[in-house]
Design a protein around this motif. Sequence first.
Motif, PDB file in Angstrom:
ATOM      1  N   ILE A 236      -4.314  10.411  17.978  1.00 52.16           N
ATOM      2  CA  ILE A 236      -2.847  10.471  17.983  1.00 52.16           C
ATOM      3  C   ILE A 236      -2.378  11.809  18.566  1.00 52.16           C
ATOM      4  O   ILE A 236      -1.489  11.861  19.421  1.00 52.16           O
ATOM      5  CB  ILE A 236      -2.306  10.288  16.541  1.00 52.16           C
ATOM      6  CG1 ILE A 236      -2.616   8.868  16.040  1.00 52.16           C
ATOM      7  CG2 ILE A 236      -0.801  10.573  16.477  1.00 52.16           C
ATOM      8  CD1 ILE A 236      -2.430   8.682  14.537  1.00 52.16           C
TER       9      ILE A 236
ATOM     10  N   LEU B 155      -5.507  10.542   7.230  1.00 55.13           N
ATOM     11  CA  LEU B 155      -5.938   9.620   8.281  1.00 55.13           C
ATOM     12  C   LEU B 155      -7.419   9.828   8.542  1.00 55.13           C
ATOM     13  O   LEU B 155      -7.973  10.903   8.281  1.00 55.13           O
ATOM     14  CB  LEU B 155      -5.166   9.907   9.574  1.00 55.13           C
ATOM     15  CG  LEU B 155      -3.696   9.514   9.586  1.00 55.13           C
ATOM     16  CD1 LEU B 155      -2.987  10.189  10.751  1.00 55.13           C
ATOM     17  CD2 LEU B 155      -3.556   8.001   9.703  1.00 55.13           C
TER      18      LEU B 155
ATOM     19  N   ALA C 118      -9.090   0.842  16.727  1.00 59.20           N
ATOM     20  CA  ALA C 118      -8.356   1.517  15.645  1.00 59.20           C
ATOM     21  C   ALA C 118      -7.678   2.789  16.148  1.00 59.20           C
ATOM     22  O   ALA C 118      -6.587   3.141  15.697  1.00 59.20           O
ATOM     23  CB  ALA C 118      -9.303   1.845  14.484  1.00 59.20           C
ATOM     24  N   VAL C 119      -8.310   3.465  17.105  1.00 58.95           N
ATOM     25  CA  VAL C 119      -7.704   4.670  17.679  1.00 58.95           C
ATOM     26  C   VAL C 119      -6.483   4.285  18.520  1.00 58.95           C
ATOM     27  O   VAL C 119      -5.405   4.875  18.382  1.00 58.95           O
ATOM     28  CB  VAL C 119      -8.733   5.459  18.530  1.00 58.95           C
ATOM     29  CG1 VAL C 119      -8.050   6.578  19.307  1.00 58.95           C
ATOM     30  CG2 VAL C 119      -9.829   6.033  17.645  1.00 58.95           C
TER      31      VAL C 119
ATOM     32  N   ARG D 245      -5.063   1.565   6.897  1.00 63.81           N
ATOM     33  CA  ARG D 245      -4.786   2.926   6.406  1.00 63.81           C
ATOM     34  C   ARG D 245      -3.786   3.649   7.303  1.00 63.81           C
ATOM     35  O   ARG D 245      -2.844   4.285   6.831  1.00 63.81           O
ATOM     36  CB  ARG D 245      -6.121   3.686   6.370  1.00 63.81           C
ATOM     37  CG  ARG D 245      -6.044   5.136   5.950  1.00 63.81           C
ATOM     38  CD  ARG D 245      -7.464   5.735   6.032  1.00 63.81           C
ATOM     39  NE  ARG D 245      -7.507   7.152   5.733  1.00 63.81           N
ATOM     40  CZ  ARG D 245      -8.570   7.927   5.950  1.00 63.81           C
ATOM     41  NH1 ARG D 245      -9.684   7.386   6.441  1.00 63.81           N
ATOM     42  NH2 ARG D 245      -8.538   9.198   5.669  1.00 63.81           N
ATOM     43  N   THR D 246      -3.962   3.539   8.626  1.00 62.29           N
ATOM     44  CA  THR D 246      -3.078   4.236   9.556  1.00 62.29           C
ATOM     45  C   THR D 246      -1.672   3.642   9.514  1.00 62.29           C
ATOM     46  O   THR D 246      -0.679   4.365   9.592  1.00 62.29           O
ATOM     47  CB  THR D 246      -3.636   4.168  10.992  1.00 62.29           C
ATOM     48  OG1 THR D 246      -5.015   4.544  10.985  1.00 62.29           O
ATOM     49  CG2 THR D 246      -2.880   5.105  11.914  1.00 62.29           C
TER      50      THR D 246
ATOM     51  N   MET E 101      -9.188   2.736   2.353  1.00 62.29           N
ATOM     52  CA  MET E 101      -9.015   3.878   1.435  1.00 62.29           C
ATOM     53  C   MET E 101      -7.816   3.700   0.496  1.00 62.29           C
ATOM     54  O   MET E 101      -7.034   4.650   0.300  1.00 62.29           O
ATOM     55  CB  MET E 101      -8.822   5.173   2.228  1.00 62.29           C
ATOM     56  CG  MET E 101      -9.988   5.538   3.097  1.00 62.29           C
ATOM     57  SD  MET E 101     -11.098   6.709   2.295  1.00 62.29           S
ATOM     58  CE  MET E 101     -10.141   8.214   2.330  1.00 62.29           C
TER      59      MET E 101
ATOM     60  N   ALA F 168      -0.345   6.429   2.270  1.00 58.62           N
ATOM     61  CA  ALA F 168      -1.657   7.009   2.566  1.00 58.62           C
ATOM     62  C   ALA F 168      -1.571   8.527   2.554  1.00 58.62           C
ATOM     63  O   ALA F 168      -0.563   9.105   2.951  1.00 58.62           O
ATOM     64  CB  ALA F 168      -2.169   6.521   3.916  1.00 58.62           C
TER      65      ALA F 168
ATOM     66  N   ALA G 101     -10.994  10.649  13.466  1.00 57.84           N
ATOM     67  CA  ALA G 101     -10.957  10.239  14.877  1.00 57.84           C
ATOM     68  C   ALA G 101      -9.588   9.654  15.238  1.00 57.84           C
ATOM     69  O   ALA G 101      -9.113   9.832  16.362  1.00 57.84           O
ATOM     70  CB  ALA G 101     -12.062   9.225  15.163  1.00 57.84           C
ATOM     71  N   VAL G 102      -8.951   8.968  14.293  1.00 58.36           N
ATOM     72  CA  VAL G 102      -7.614   8.421  14.547  1.00 58.36           C
ATOM     73  C   VAL G 102      -6.603   9.563  14.663  1.00 58.36           C
ATOM     74  O   VAL G 102      -5.802   9.604  15.609  1.00 58.36           O
ATOM     75  CB  VAL G 102      -7.201   7.433  13.435  1.00 58.36           C
ATOM     76  CG1 VAL G 102      -5.744   7.034  13.581  1.00 58.36           C
ATOM     77  CG2 VAL G 102      -8.096   6.193  13.466  1.00 58.36           C
TER      78      VAL G 102
ATOM     79  N   THR H 242      -9.321   0.727   8.899  1.00 59.24           N
ATOM     80  CA  THR H 242      -8.746   1.956   9.444  1.00 59.24           C
ATOM     81  C   THR H 242      -7.327   1.707   9.955  1.00 59.24           C
ATOM     82  O   THR H 242      -6.434   2.546   9.769  1.00 59.24           O
ATOM     83  CB  THR H 242      -9.643   2.520  10.567  1.00 59.24           C
ATOM     84  OG1 THR H 242     -10.952   2.738  10.026  1.00 59.24           O
ATOM     85  CG2 THR H 242      -9.111   3.831  11.108  1.00 59.24           C
TER      86      THR H 242
ATOM     87  N   GLY I  76      -3.677   3.381  16.297  1.00 61.75           N
ATOM     88  CA  GLY I  76      -3.117   4.572  15.656  1.00 61.75           C
ATOM     89  C   GLY I  76      -2.182   5.331  16.590  1.00 61.75           C
ATOM     90  O   GLY I  76      -1.093   5.754  16.192  1.00 61.75           O
TER      91      GLY I  76
END
Lengths: 253, 253
Positions: free
Chosen positions: B246, B238, A241-242, A127-128, A156, B235, B241-242, A124, A245
Amino acid sequence: MDHITSAKNPIIKALRALRDHKGRAAAGRFLVEGEVMLREARKCGLAVRDVLAEENFTDLAGELEATGARAYTVPRSLLEAVCDTRTPQGICASVDLPEPLPLSNAPAKIVALDGVQDPGNVGTIWRTADAAGFGGLLMGAGCADPLSPKVQRSAMGSGFRLPYTPVGDLPAALAELKARGWSVIASDLRGDDFYSHPDPGGKFVLVIGSEAHGISDATRAAADMLVKLPMRGGAESLNAAVAAGIMMYALTR
Amino acid sequence: MDHITSAKNPIIKALRALRDHKGRAAAGRFLVEGEVMLREARKCGLAVRDVLAEENFTDLAGELEATGARAYTVPRSLLEAVCDTRTPQGICASVDLPEPLPLSNAPAKIVALDGVQDPGNVGTIWRTADAAGFGGLLMGAGCADPLSPKVQRSAMGSGFRLPYTPVGDLPAALAELKARGWSVIASDLRGDDFYSHPDPGGKFVLVIGSEAHGISDATRAAADMLVKLPMRGGAESLNAAVAAGIMMYALTR
C-alpha cells in the motif's frame, strides 16, 4: 472441569468433524484455536460451545464456561488431534458460525472475491478490508472456505468482526447491487489504469479475481469499471492480497 | 546428457548443499526450481551451472547447456531430494548468485527491510517493489535469507531482476543515504498518518519493520518520518507485505 483422555470420546469426535466444510455446515459451528482468537470471538459476540484446554489454560477455560461453554481438560495429544496447527496453543473450542449478512442489508463499501482460492489470501484480504474500513465481503463460488482454520488464522480476528455473504452466483449479486446504486469496480488484467478510474462514489463493490484466472467473464460483464494497477518495473503481476490491499486503501482514502 | 541415479553422486551432494545459507555462500550459487524461474534467471543474465532434469524437460536442459550449463537427467526421487518444494516441477539448477548492489550506487527509490522474518513476506515485498517501480532493496540484519527458495518463490522472478544490498548495520546505511540526499520514511505503529506525511521527494527509502516487533529503536532514530497506515475498522494491524505494498504504490503514484 471434566478430563478427557480418549480420542474416541464423542466430544473429541465432534470437534474433529469441524475440520472440513461439510462438518462445519452440519454442526453450525467452527473451530477456533488459541487464546487471542477465542477472546476475539467472545468480544465479537460469538457463542463458544465445547472448550478443550491443557492444564495451563484452565483459567481461560473457566472464563469461557462462565459465558455458557462446557470446558474439558485434555492432554496435548488430543489438542493435536483436533487442531489444524501443528503445535496447538493449548486451548481450542467449537464456536457458533457467525451470521452471514443478507445481501438486502449490504454495507456501503464491499469487497467481493471471485474464486480467490488461497486461504492465506482470503484471510489477508478479510483483515485488510477490516483495517481499510470496508463493511463486508461477498464470497463468490470457488473461494477458499471462509470458516476454514487457515482463512481465519490469516484474518487475525477480522473474520469474526467483518461480516460476509456467501453468494453462489456472484455476477447476479453484483447486478442486484448495481441496480440498487452500488458501483462495481473489478480488478482485471485487461482493465484501465486504476489511478485513472472515475470516483466510484460512496457505495461500491471492489471485485478481486482468482490468483490463476482473474475474474470470470460473467463478473467482467457485470462490472462498471475494469481496473488494473500499473506495472512500472519488471514484475508482471502482484500477489492477489497485496493488489487488493493497495486498491482498498486507495478507494477509502 | 549424462544420467545420475545415485543420491551420493557429488553433483547431487553439491546441489543439496545449496539448501542452506552457508552452503549457498560457500558455493557462490543458489538453487532455482522450475521452468518459469529458470527462464527468468537466464533472461536476467544469471549464469546457470548444473541442471537436473526429468526426461520430459530435456529440451529446456539442452537449451541451458547451450548457454554453458552442464545438464543431467535424473529420476524424480533425486529431484525431490534436491528441491525445496514437495512436488518439484521436473527441472532445477544451480545458478550463480546475483551481484549485490553496492550502497554507493543506490537507486532513487529503495525499500529497506528491518528484520522481516517471514520468507513469504520478503519475497512478496520484493515482487511488489519491482511492480511499483522501486530500484532496489536493502536487507538489514534478521531478515529471511533473500536467496532461500521460499523467498525466491514468493518473489516470482523479481528476486533476479531487482537488485538488493545486504547491510549488517541498517541504521548506519540509512544515515549514509540520508547524508547523500535520500529521505528516510519508516513504517511505525507510533508514526503519523501515512496520508499526511510530507512529500519525500525523488530520492527516498521506505523502511518496513519486522512482523512481530516493527522497526528497531536505532532505525527509528535514523528516520526522517515515521508513518502509519490508518486503521479505520476493527483490525489493529496489517500483514507486513500488504502494508508495504500500500505504501510503495502510494509513494510512486
